[in-house]
Design an enzyme around this catalytic site. Structure first.
Site, PDB file in Angstrom:
ATOM      1  N   ILE A  20       0.830  -1.210   0.000  1.00  0.00           N
ATOM      2  CA  ILE A  20       0.000   0.000   0.000  1.00  0.00           C
ATOM      3  C   ILE A  20       0.868   1.266   0.000  1.00  0.00           C
ATOM      4  O   ILE A  20       0.579   2.238  -0.708  1.00  0.00           O
ATOM      5  CB  ILE A  20      -0.950   0.001   1.225  1.00  0.00           C
ATOM      6  CG1 ILE A  20      -1.898  -1.211   1.151  1.00  0.00           C
ATOM      7  CG2 ILE A  20      -1.758   1.294   1.284  1.00  0.00           C
ATOM      8  CD1 ILE A  20      -2.705  -1.448   2.422  1.00  0.00           C
ATOM      9  N   TYR A 178      -2.833  -7.553  16.493  1.00  0.00           N
ATOM     10  CA  TYR A 178      -2.968  -6.640  15.352  1.00  0.00           C
ATOM     11  C   TYR A 178      -4.144  -5.674  15.579  1.00  0.00           C
ATOM     12  O   TYR A 178      -4.010  -4.459  15.361  1.00  0.00           O
ATOM     13  CB  TYR A 178      -3.179  -7.460  14.074  1.00  0.00           C
ATOM     14  CG  TYR A 178      -3.255  -6.634  12.811  1.00  0.00           C
ATOM     15  CD1 TYR A 178      -2.101  -6.096  12.248  1.00  0.00           C
ATOM     16  CD2 TYR A 178      -4.470  -6.384  12.178  1.00  0.00           C
ATOM     17  CE1 TYR A 178      -2.156  -5.334  11.092  1.00  0.00           C
ATOM     18  CE2 TYR A 178      -4.535  -5.627  11.024  1.00  0.00           C
ATOM     19  CZ  TYR A 178      -3.384  -5.108  10.479  1.00  0.00           C
ATOM     20  OH  TYR A 178      -3.439  -4.347   9.333  1.00  0.00           O
ATOM     21  N   LYS A 182      -4.035  -1.593  15.815  1.00  0.00           N
ATOM     22  CA  LYS A 182      -4.710  -0.721  14.842  1.00  0.00           C
ATOM     23  C   LYS A 182      -5.770   0.167  15.501  1.00  0.00           C
ATOM     24  O   LYS A 182      -6.066   1.258  15.003  1.00  0.00           O
ATOM     25  CB  LYS A 182      -5.305  -1.567  13.709  1.00  0.00           C
ATOM     26  CG  LYS A 182      -4.232  -2.189  12.814  1.00  0.00           C
ATOM     27  CD  LYS A 182      -3.365  -1.104  12.147  1.00  0.00           C
ATOM     28  CE  LYS A 182      -2.256  -1.667  11.298  1.00  0.00           C
ATOM     29  NZ  LYS A 182      -1.426  -0.645  10.658  1.00  0.00           N
TER      30      LYS A 182
HETATM   31  N1  LIG Z   1      -2.635  -5.487   3.068  1.00  0.00           N
HETATM   32  C1  LIG Z   1      -3.770  -5.437   3.739  1.00  0.00           C
HETATM   33  O1  LIG Z   1      -4.694  -6.216   3.477  1.00  0.00           O
HETATM   34  C2  LIG Z   1      -3.955  -4.378   4.786  1.00  0.00           C
HETATM   35  C3  LIG Z   1      -5.247  -4.158   5.300  1.00  0.00           C
HETATM   36  C4  LIG Z   1      -5.425  -3.177   6.280  1.00  0.00           C
HETATM   37  C5  LIG Z   1      -4.352  -2.437   6.730  1.00  0.00           C
HETATM   38  N2  LIG Z   1      -3.110  -2.684   6.227  1.00  0.00           N
HETATM   39  C6  LIG Z   1      -2.003  -1.881   6.755  1.00  0.00           C
HETATM   40  O2  LIG Z   1      -1.359  -1.187   5.699  1.00  0.00           O
HETATM   41  C7  LIG Z   1       0.025  -1.028   5.975  1.00  0.00           C
HETATM   42  C8  LIG Z   1       0.839  -1.549   4.792  1.00  0.00           C
HETATM   43  O3  LIG Z   1       0.549  -2.926   4.607  1.00  0.00           O
HETATM   44  P1  LIG Z   1       0.979  -3.727   3.301  1.00  0.00           P
HETATM   45  O4  LIG Z   1       0.044  -4.850   3.147  1.00  0.00           O
HETATM   46  O5  LIG Z   1       1.190  -2.779   2.197  1.00  0.00           O
HETATM   47  O6  LIG Z   1       2.365  -4.349   3.826  1.00  0.00           O
HETATM   48  P2  LIG Z   1       3.701  -4.709   3.026  1.00  0.00           P
HETATM   49  O7  LIG Z   1       4.364  -5.745   3.856  1.00  0.00           O
HETATM   50  O8  LIG Z   1       3.430  -5.009   1.582  1.00  0.00           O
HETATM   51  O9  LIG Z   1       4.531  -3.344   3.100  1.00  0.00           O
HETATM   52  C9  LIG Z   1       4.988  -2.830   4.312  1.00  0.00           C
HETATM   53  C10 LIG Z   1       6.278  -2.054   4.059  1.00  0.00           C
HETATM   54  O10 LIG Z   1       6.705  -1.543   5.323  1.00  0.00           O
HETATM   55  C11 LIG Z   1       8.083  -1.836   5.480  1.00  0.00           C
HETATM   56  N3  LIG Z   1       8.364  -2.030   6.899  1.00  0.00           N
HETATM   57  C12 LIG Z   1       7.967  -3.046   7.701  1.00  0.00           C
HETATM   58  N4  LIG Z   1       8.479  -2.904   8.918  1.00  0.00           N
HETATM   59  C13 LIG Z   1       9.215  -1.754   8.898  1.00  0.00           C
HETATM   60  C14 LIG Z   1       9.995  -1.081   9.854  1.00  0.00           C
HETATM   61  N5  LIG Z   1      10.157  -1.579  11.087  1.00  0.00           N
HETATM   62  N6  LIG Z   1      10.580   0.084   9.514  1.00  0.00           N
HETATM   63  C15 LIG Z   1      10.465   0.576   8.256  1.00  0.00           C
HETATM   64  N7  LIG Z   1       9.765  -0.047   7.290  1.00  0.00           N
HETATM   65  C16 LIG Z   1       9.145  -1.191   7.605  1.00  0.00           C
HETATM   66  C17 LIG Z   1       8.340  -3.129   4.717  1.00  0.00           C
HETATM   67  O11 LIG Z   1       9.707  -3.264   4.347  1.00  0.00           O
HETATM   68  C18 LIG Z   1       7.413  -2.935   3.514  1.00  0.00           C
HETATM   69  O12 LIG Z   1       8.058  -2.280   2.453  1.00  0.00           O
HETATM   70  C19 LIG Z   1       0.279  -1.780   7.290  1.00  0.00           C
HETATM   71  O13 LIG Z   1       0.253  -0.854   8.347  1.00  0.00           O
HETATM   72  C20 LIG Z   1      -0.902  -2.722   7.392  1.00  0.00           C
HETATM   73  O14 LIG Z   1      -1.197  -3.047   8.708  1.00  0.00           O
HETATM   74  C21 LIG Z   1      -2.881  -3.630   5.272  1.00  0.00           C
END
Ligand SMILES: NC(=O)c1ccc[n+]([C@@H]2O[C@H](COP(=O)([O-])OP(=O)(O)OC[C@H]3O[C@@H](n4cnc5c(N)ncnc54)[C@H](O)[C@@H]3O)[C@@H](O)[C@H]2O)c1
Length: 278
Positions: A20, A178, A182
């Site tokens: 995202i 989680y 959130k």
């Molecule tokens: N994918 C879903 O279905 C979904 C749904 C609701 C909320 N979210 C939220 O959206 C956000 C992004 O999720 P996503 O699915 O794109 O995840 P993703 O794993 O594809 O991307 C997360 C990014 O954050 C980076 N990251 C992780 N830990 C880190 C740290 N300690 N310091 C710096 N960078 C760090 C990772 O390297 C990665 O590039 C998250 O907060 C997640 O909880 C995701």
């Protein structure tokens, strides 16, 4: 097109190496941001994403770079924000997308407290540290105005968007760590929006349900039941595309959202309005 969704300032996206955050950075570039800084703990993916963003950028003076950091390290967060302000003069839009869900499922009575600490450390403490450093930088810069068909209005000093979740509003059995993390993101969003509104800083959150990130594709491959669950629970019967979330983030950063503050905007196809689980 709503012209007030156009951007022209400096954007910082934390967690933009994947999923995202990566798409949010692309959407911001597409909407006209002059600068997008890709921050992530993974230097390689941040660099690749930063380079790819040049394809989508619409500002003729577009510039992009990366910053390697870790949201678990307060100093690296401060260094990141200092770097953006020093290099590009100000910070107009900040998106906080670094977050984890390590897939551990346990009822509250069986929560592993080390796992809880790990998730809270990244999703909650990391989120707060980012917002704190971003607000501190934004409050020092000059406010901006926006001129539209009805005249000119103040649009403040900056906008921040946190990645919360549909789990900021509702639980899923066994997803305590989680869900708690959130819910806290929503609290950070409300408090920062409230405390800094008078300084012209808006802080909002987007709250998606399942989003088609590479991670979700892998999960579905490993466990096809997840696909069935999405079809059963999500009223629209599919996961959200990343772009459906990233465009919402861009809207919240834009002048079109200049009166939206402290809000947690659900992007969940109405999943949280139903009690039907299966
Ligand atoms: N994918 C879903 O279905 C979904 C749904 C609701 C909320 N979210 C939220 O959206 C956000 C992004 O999720 P996503 O699915 O794109 O995840 P993703 O794993 O594809 O991307 C997360 C990014 O954050 C980076 N990251 C992780 N830990 C880190 C740290 N300690 N310091 C710096 N960078 C760090 C990772 O390297 C990665 O590039 C998250 O907060 C997640 O909880 C995701």
């Amino acid at each position: 097109m709503i012209t007030s969704t156009q951007l022209d300032g400096v954007a910082l996206v934390v967690g933009s190496g994947s999923g995202i955050g990566r798409e949010a950075a692309f959407s911001l570039a597409e909407a006209g941001a002059k600068t997008v800084v890709f921050a992530d703990k993974n230097e390689d993916t941040a660099k690749a994403s930063s380079e790819e963003s040049r394809k989508y950028a619409s500002n003729k003076d577009y510039q992009t770079t990366t910053f390697t950091m870790n949201v678990q390290d307060a100093q690296s967060i401060q260094d990141m924000v200092d770097f953006v302000v020093k290099e590009f003069g100000r910070l107009d839009y900040a998106v906080n997308a670094a977050g984890v869900d390590n897939g551990v499922h346990a009822p509250v009575a069986e929560i592993d407290i080390d796992n809880f600490d790990r998730i809270i450390n990244i999703n909650t403490r990391g989120n707060l540290l980012c917002v704190r450093a971003q607000v501190a930088a934004m409050r020092k810069q000059e406010p901006k105005t926006w001129t539209s068909r009805n005249g000119t209005r103040d649009i403040g000093r900056g906008a921040i968007v946190n990645l919360a979740s549909a789990n900021s509003f509702a639980g899923l059995p066994g997803k305590g760590c989680y869900t708690i993390s959130k819910h806290a993101s929503m609290g950070i969003t409300k408090m920062a929006g409230l405390d800094h509104a008078s300084e012209g800083i808006r802080v909002n959150a987007v709250c998606p349900t399942w989003v088609r990130t590479p991670l979700l594709d892998v999960e579905i491959k490993k466990n096809p039941e997840v696909q069935g669950m999405i079809s059963a629970i999500v009223p629209i019967k599919r996961a959200a595309e990343c772009e459906e979330v990233s465009d919402t983030i861009t809207f919240l950063c834009s002048p079109a959202a200049s009166y939206i503050n402290g809000a947690s905007l659900l992007v969940d196809a109405a999943i949280t309005t139903t009690v039907r689980l299966f």
